[in-house]
Scaffold this motif. Structure first.
Motif, PDB file in Angstrom:
ATOM      1  N   TRP A 265       0.841  -1.189   0.000  1.00  0.00           N
ATOM      2  CA  TRP A 265       0.000   0.000   0.000  1.00  0.00           C
ATOM      3  C   TRP A 265       0.874   1.235   0.000  1.00  0.00           C
ATOM      4  CZ3 TRP A 265      -5.198  -0.091  -0.631  1.00  0.00           C
ATOM      5  CH2 TRP A 265      -5.854  -1.304  -0.406  1.00  0.00           C
ATOM      6  N   TYR A 266       0.514   2.188  -0.835  1.00  0.00           N
ATOM      7  CA  TYR A 266       1.167   3.480  -0.920  1.00  0.00           C
ATOM      8  C   TYR A 266       0.126   4.570  -0.716  1.00  0.00           C
ATOM      9  CZ  TYR A 266       5.148   0.995  -3.007  1.00  0.00           C
ATOM     10  OH  TYR A 266       6.206   0.148  -3.242  1.00  0.00           O
ATOM     11  N   ARG A 267       0.581   5.785  -0.424  1.00  0.00           N
ATOM     12  CA  ARG A 267      -0.356   6.879  -0.280  1.00  0.00           C
ATOM     13  C   ARG A 267       0.266   8.172  -0.785  1.00  0.00           C
ATOM     14  NH1 ARG A 267      -0.552   7.519   6.357  1.00  0.00           N
ATOM     15  NH2 ARG A 267       1.517   8.500   6.622  1.00  0.00           N
ATOM     16  N   GLN A 268      -0.596   9.087  -1.185  1.00  0.00           N
ATOM     17  CA  GLN A 268      -0.164  10.398  -1.638  1.00  0.00           C
ATOM     18  C   GLN A 268      -1.085  11.441  -1.030  1.00  0.00           C
ATOM     19  OE1 GLN A 268       0.118  10.931  -5.893  1.00  0.00           O
ATOM     20  NE2 GLN A 268       1.609  12.571  -5.629  1.00  0.00           N
ATOM     21  N   ALA A 269      -0.520  12.281  -0.178  1.00  0.00           N
ATOM     22  CA  ALA A 269      -1.250  13.354   0.471  1.00  0.00           C
ATOM     23  C   ALA A 269      -1.133  14.624  -0.359  1.00  0.00           C
ATOM     24  CB  ALA A 269      -0.712  13.585   1.877  1.00  0.00           C
ATOM     25  N   PRO A 270      -2.052  15.572  -0.170  1.00  0.00           N
ATOM     26  CA  PRO A 270      -1.971  16.833  -0.914  1.00  0.00           C
ATOM     27  C   PRO A 270      -0.633  17.524  -0.715  1.00  0.00           C
ATOM     28  CG  PRO A 270      -4.093  16.644   0.173  1.00  0.00           C
ATOM     29  CD  PRO A 270      -3.247  15.518   0.688  1.00  0.00           C
ATOM     30  N   GLY A 271       0.002  17.909  -1.815  1.00  0.00           N
ATOM     31  CA  GLY A 271       1.275  18.603  -1.762  1.00  0.00           C
ATOM     32  C   GLY A 271       2.472  17.736  -1.471  1.00  0.00           C
ATOM     33  N   LYS A 272       2.293  16.422  -1.391  1.00  0.00           N
ATOM     34  CA  LYS A 272       3.393  15.523  -1.086  1.00  0.00           C
ATOM     35  C   LYS A 272       3.559  14.476  -2.185  1.00  0.00           C
ATOM     36  CE  LYS A 272       3.024  15.859   3.962  1.00  0.00           C
ATOM     37  NZ  LYS A 272       2.893  15.082   5.217  1.00  0.00           N
ATOM     38  N   GLN A 273       4.728  13.852  -2.208  1.00  0.00           N
ATOM     39  CA  GLN A 273       4.984  12.764  -3.135  1.00  0.00           C
ATOM     40  C   GLN A 273       4.393  11.462  -2.609  1.00  0.00           C
ATOM     41  OE1 GLN A 273       9.191  12.555  -3.926  1.00  0.00           O
ATOM     42  NE2 GLN A 273       9.207  14.448  -5.126  1.00  0.00           N
ATOM     43  N   ARG A 274       4.180  10.527  -3.529  1.00  0.00           N
ATOM     44  CA  ARG A 274       3.677   9.224  -3.131  1.00  0.00           C
ATOM     45  C   ARG A 274       4.728   8.509  -2.293  1.00  0.00           C
ATOM     46  NH1 ARG A 274       0.881   5.361  -7.559  1.00  0.00           N
ATOM     47  NH2 ARG A 274      -0.227   7.352  -7.792  1.00  0.00           N
ATOM     48  N   GLU A 275       4.280   7.870  -1.213  1.00  0.00           N
ATOM     49  CA  GLU A 275       5.185   7.174  -0.321  1.00  0.00           C
ATOM     50  C   GLU A 275       4.654   5.785  -0.008  1.00  0.00           C
ATOM     51  OE1 GLU A 275       5.477   8.980   3.539  1.00  0.00           O
ATOM     52  OE2 GLU A 275       3.301   9.121   3.794  1.00  0.00           O
ATOM     53  N   VAL A 276       5.576   4.878   0.283  1.00  0.00           N
ATOM     54  CA  VAL A 276       5.182   3.537   0.681  1.00  0.00           C
ATOM     55  C   VAL A 276       4.650   3.574   2.107  1.00  0.00           C
ATOM     56  CG1 VAL A 276       7.510   2.939   1.460  1.00  0.00           C
ATOM     57  CG2 VAL A 276       5.899   1.133   0.810  1.00  0.00           C
TER      58      VAL A 276
END
Length: 116
Positions: free
Chosen positions: A36-47
């Protein structure tokens, strides 16, 4: 070709819980890892979390102790149990599958919003 169908996202208050599901179909043999990865507003996608074919798991430091990744091989499904959710967990969450030949597949993403 691998198809990933995600579910379980939504709006939850701080301290609450959600469980994300990702069902894999198609050419699902020879999977090396799921995650699972996630991407928050203004941030890069992270594991966020990963689980290998051997059952080994690893987590981002920011979610360690709160999130748990698991799998159900009979259902070809990977889960992410998210507890003690914080506003900073708000992001679009993506399911990922990697085969032993390094081919990578992604789900469509599901929105998780943690807010009062």
């Amino acid at each position: 070709q691998v198809q990933l169908v995600e579910s379980g996202g939504g709006l939850v208050q701080p301290g609450g819980s959600l469980r994300l599901s990702c069902a894999a179909s198609g050419s699902i043999f020879s999977i090396a890892a799921m995650g699972w990865y996630r991407q928050a507003p203004g941030k890069q996608r992270e594991v966020v979390a990963r689980i290998t074919s051997g059952g080994s798991t690893n987590y981002s430091d920011s979610v360690k102790g709160r999130f748990t990744i698991s799998r159900d091989n009979a259902k070809n499904t990977v889960y992410l149990q998210m507890n003690s959710l914080k506003p900073e967990d708000t992001a679009v969450y993506y399911c990922n599958v990697v085969k032993v030949n390094s081919a990578s597949y992604w789900g469509q993403g599901t929105q998780v919003t943690v807010s009062s």
